[in-house]
Design an enzyme around this catalytic site. Structure first.
Site, PDB file in Angstrom:
ATOM      1  N   LYS A 242       0.814  -1.224   0.000  1.00  0.00           N
ATOM      2  CA  LYS A 242       0.000   0.000   0.000  1.00  0.00           C
ATOM      3  C   LYS A 242       0.841   1.265   0.000  1.00  0.00           C
ATOM      4  CE  LYS A 242      -4.430  -1.826   1.236  1.00  0.00           C
ATOM      5  NZ  LYS A 242      -5.480  -2.047   2.223  1.00  0.00           N
ATOM      6  N   ARG A 276      -3.638 -10.024   4.924  1.00  0.00           N
ATOM      7  CA  ARG A 276      -4.051 -10.079   3.515  1.00  0.00           C
ATOM      8  C   ARG A 276      -2.894  -9.565   2.664  1.00  0.00           C
ATOM      9  NH1 ARG A 276      -6.329  -6.532  -0.116  1.00  0.00           N
ATOM     10  NH2 ARG A 276      -7.928  -7.360  -1.502  1.00  0.00           N
TER      11      ARG A 276
END
Ligand code: 7PJ
Length: 302
Positions: A242, A276
């Site tokens: 991210k 995740r």
């Protein structure tokens, strides 16, 4: 020294409360032995960080198979990008992307597959194809049919926190106190889910890293992830590749593996039940080693 090395319980990290998740058909996911690794399988041309890479159904299936071989405990299949500023995809297009991939993977592998969507019609098609969990980044807010669907099918739902919408969320995220605010927001979504008939044994909470958060907000949530244990549910952490990592490291999405693994280690030691990730193999190693450090020499996988 060996007896000392074997003794657990003196680590400075918070305990991870044992949690279980009931899947349809009498199966359950047990998160007491170690945290679980969820592999990300984006079937989109423009997704967060593997944009285009797994766009064809057969390529996606190959990647899903690989994740399973690398030790994934779950695979999350998504057909719509939620990257900041992204445009929505039609129901038909989203179904066309994910259904063949889910159907094929379910025929080959036994680990549960989650369907990452905000649309009930796509979720229903995914469940019909064999998915057993709904991952809704809107926490059942986008589509009023989503909660009844989950309740009726008896499938677990991942409730993720987001401030704003994917189009607007990074404009000016503000919180009074980010961890407390996210916890309270999730508590309300849990209440809504339970009132909609979804059992508490079928819910997962997720602080939604990068969804309406500054770098400081993300780091604070990661440091204090265990505070989400107060909700009494399994906690999922999705930090893989991210932009928070890009902000720290100044590297492109494809070069964020080591940064991702640092966040995975931190998430595990802070009490995450599920991580995740895009790169399953490396994350499985990190999870196992972190868990062994926490527990001492009595750690055995599985
Ligand atoms: C998340 C997600 C997350 C959950 C995405 C990406 C961006 N679902 N879907 N949690 N992020 N539950 O694939 O990296 O953090 S989209």
């Amino acid at each position: 020294m060996s007896e000392v090395a074997g003794r657990a319980g003196t680590a400075p990290w918070p305990e991870r409360p044992p949690r279980r998740l009931d899947l349809p058909g009498g199966c359950e996911l047990d998160m007491s032995a170690r945290p679980l690794v969820m592999g990300i399988l984006n079937v989109t041309p423009d997704s967060f960080s593997d944009g285009g890479q797994f766009f064809s159904a057969s390529d996606a299936v190959v990647q899903g198979r690989r994740m399973c071989a690398e030790g994934a405990d779950l695979i999350d299949v998504g057909g719509e990008s939620t990257r900041p500023g992204s445009e929505p995809v039609s129901v038909e297009e989203e179904k066309r992307r994910v259904v063949p991939v889910i159907r094929e993977l379910v025929a080959e592998i036994s680990i549960p597959i989650s369907i990452d969507t905000q649309k009930a019609e796509v979720a229903a098609a995914g469940l019909d194809a064999g998915a057993r969990i709904i991952n809704d980044v809107s926490a059942l807010r986008t589509d009023p049919e989503m909660a009844p669907l989950a309740a009726q099918r008896g499938v677990p739902v991942v409730l993720m926190h987001m401030q704003g919408t994917p189009k607007t969320m990074q404009r000016d995220p503000t919180y009074e106190e980010v961890v407390g605010d996210v916890c309270e927001w999730l508590r309300q979504r849990v209440r809504f889910a339970v009132e909609s008939g979804i059992g508490e044994n079928r819910l997962v909470v997720d602080p939604g890293f990068g969804f309406g958060k500054t770098l400081q907000h993300n780091l604070e949530l990661l440091r204090r992830l265990h505070e989400l244990h107060a909700l009494g549910l399994p906690v999922l952490a999705g930090t893989s590749r991210k932009s928070m990592l890009g902000r720290i490291l100044d590297v492109a999405e494809g070069a964020r593996l080591y940064g991702t693994l640092a966040t995975v280690a931190c998430a595990v030691l802070s009490g995450a039940h599920i991580v995740r990730v895009h790169e399953v193999g490396p994350a499985v190693q990190v999870v196992k080693v972190c868990e062994a450090i926490r527990r001492g020499a009595d750690y055995r996988d599985g």
